[in-house]
Design a protein around this motif. Sequence first.
Motif, mmCIF file in Angstrom:
data_model
loop_
_atom_site.group_PDB
_atom_site.id
_atom_site.type_symbol
_atom_site.label_atom_id
_atom_site.label_comp_id
_atom_site.label_asym_id
_atom_site.label_seq_id
_atom_site.Cartn_x
_atom_site.Cartn_y
_atom_site.Cartn_z
ATOM 1 N N UNK A 19 0.865 -1.195 0.033
ATOM 2 C CA UNK A 19 0.140 -0.023 0.036
ATOM 3 C C UNK A 19 0.889 1.306 0.151
ATOM 4 N N UNK A 20 1.321 1.681 1.113
ATOM 5 C CA UNK A 20 2.309 2.938 1.164
ATOM 6 C C UNK A 20 3.627 2.708 0.535
ATOM 7 N N UNK A 21 4.056 1.683 0.631
ATOM 8 C CA UNK A 21 5.216 1.435 -0.401
ATOM 9 C C UNK A 21 5.266 1.576 -1.967
ATOM 10 N N UNK A 22 3.964 1.099 -2.212
ATOM 11 C CA UNK A 22 3.920 1.337 -3.851
ATOM 12 C C UNK A 22 3.440 2.739 -4.295
ATOM 13 N N UNK A 23 2.862 3.259 -3.492
ATOM 14 C CA UNK A 23 2.454 4.641 -3.532
ATOM 15 C C UNK A 23 3.646 5.582 -3.455
ATOM 16 N N UNK A 24 4.628 5.324 -2.496
ATOM 17 C CA UNK A 24 5.789 6.132 -2.441
ATOM 18 C C UNK A 24 6.925 5.826 -3.396
ATOM 19 N N UNK A 25 6.971 4.777 -3.876
ATOM 20 C CA UNK A 25 7.682 4.388 -5.181
ATOM 21 C C UNK A 25 7.038 5.150 -6.514
ATOM 22 N N UNK A 26 5.654 5.244 -6.543
ATOM 23 C CA UNK A 26 5.224 5.854 -7.781
ATOM 24 C C UNK A 26 5.509 7.396 -7.585
ATOM 25 N N UNK A 27 5.171 7.969 -6.425
ATOM 26 C CA UNK A 27 5.442 9.468 -6.140
ATOM 27 C C UNK A 27 6.854 9.689 -6.569
ATOM 28 N N UNK A 28 7.855 8.803 -6.061
ATOM 29 C CA UNK A 28 9.300 9.195 -6.018
ATOM 30 C C UNK A 28 9.685 9.037 -7.433
ATOM 31 N N UNK A 29 9.110 8.262 -8.223
ATOM 32 C CA UNK A 29 9.547 7.938 -9.663
ATOM 33 C C UNK A 29 8.877 9.114 -10.741
ATOM 34 N N UNK A 33 11.240 11.840 -12.822
ATOM 35 C CA UNK A 33 10.895 11.834 -14.198
ATOM 36 C C UNK A 33 10.371 13.250 -14.487
ATOM 37 N N UNK A 34 9.528 13.820 -13.985
ATOM 38 C CA UNK A 34 9.052 15.165 -14.063
ATOM 39 C C UNK A 34 9.975 16.394 -13.729
ATOM 40 N N UNK A 35 10.973 15.866 -12.749
ATOM 41 C CA UNK A 35 11.737 16.982 -12.399
ATOM 42 C C UNK A 35 10.859 17.782 -11.199
ATOM 43 N N UNK A 36 10.400 16.882 -10.367
ATOM 44 C CA UNK A 36 9.719 17.989 -9.272
ATOM 45 C C UNK A 36 10.242 17.282 -7.968
ATOM 46 N N UNK A 37 11.056 18.071 -7.282
ATOM 47 C CA UNK A 37 11.849 17.575 -6.224
ATOM 48 C C UNK A 37 10.809 17.420 -4.791
ATOM 49 N N UNK A 38 9.738 18.253 -4.738
ATOM 50 C CA UNK A 38 8.850 17.907 -3.752
ATOM 51 C C UNK A 38 8.152 16.510 -3.773
ATOM 52 N N UNK A 39 7.765 16.020 -5.098
ATOM 53 C CA UNK A 39 7.214 14.851 -5.091
ATOM 54 C C UNK A 39 8.345 13.743 -4.844
ATOM 55 N N UNK A 40 9.436 14.039 -5.141
ATOM 56 C CA UNK A 40 10.557 13.046 -4.721
ATOM 57 C C UNK A 40 10.898 12.732 -3.400
ATOM 58 N N UNK A 41 10.762 13.841 -2.643
ATOM 59 C CA UNK A 41 10.993 13.860 -1.247
ATOM 60 C C UNK A 41 9.772 13.534 -0.589
ATOM 61 N N UNK A 42 8.532 13.559 -1.086
ATOM 62 C CA UNK A 42 7.404 13.062 -0.637
ATOM 63 C C UNK A 42 7.249 11.752 -0.776
ATOM 64 N N UNK A 43 7.563 11.265 -1.866
ATOM 65 C CA UNK A 43 7.931 9.727 -2.265
ATOM 66 C C UNK A 43 8.800 9.059 -1.384
ATOM 67 N N UNK A 44 9.905 9.487 -0.809
ATOM 68 C CA UNK A 44 10.982 8.897 -0.246
ATOM 69 C C UNK A 44 10.434 8.872 0.951
ATOM 70 N N UNK A 45 9.764 9.966 1.555
ATOM 71 C CA UNK A 45 9.192 9.843 2.990
ATOM 72 C C UNK A 45 8.209 8.666 2.912
ATOM 73 N N UNK A 46 7.376 8.617 2.174
ATOM 74 C CA UNK A 46 6.275 7.575 2.223
ATOM 75 C C UNK A 46 6.889 6.183 1.883
ATOM 76 N N UNK A 47 8.078 5.982 1.379
ATOM 77 C CA UNK A 47 8.793 4.898 1.486
ATOM 78 C C UNK A 47 9.460 4.267 2.643
ATOM 79 N N UNK A 48 10.138 5.369 3.295
ATOM 80 C CA UNK A 48 10.364 5.318 4.695
ATOM 81 C C UNK A 48 9.253 4.908 5.757
ATOM 82 N N UNK A 49 8.110 5.620 5.431
ATOM 83 C CA UNK A 49 7.176 5.208 6.290
ATOM 84 C C UNK A 49 6.608 3.950 6.142
ATOM 85 N N UNK A 50 6.573 3.269 5.111
ATOM 86 C CA UNK A 50 6.258 1.955 4.614
ATOM 87 C C UNK A 50 7.274 1.154 5.104
#
Length: 102
Positions: A19-29, A33-50
């Motif tokens: 659940x949260x891990x897959x969402x975090x990987x999706x946000x991170x990637x 790919x879109x060059x949005x560092x805020x989404x990269x950091x949000x994805x990394x935090x979500x992966x860490x929470x997972x």
Amino acid sequence: VQNATGLWATWAYAWALVGPGGSGVGLFLYGLFRGQPDLVSAGARTIGVALALFAGFGLFFEGVIGLSGEPFLLNSQLASIALIAAGVILVVLSLVRGRRAA
């Protein structure tokens, strides 16, 4: 892993990776790919929470309850050592952070 070992009860805590891990990987990637560092950091935090949820629930379900066999935290002195270590970590973190201004 579950299919190979037959330990299907591990889904009690493996959902945290899906659940949260897959969402975090999706946000991170997507952010990568879109060059949005805020989404990269949000994805990394979500992966860490997972990963933290997986580890925490895994320790509880396997170490305390013994979902897949004998609980390993209650049958030894490891539980005492883990509680003392958690307390020491909390004290050290509170000393390092200090007081925050309101």
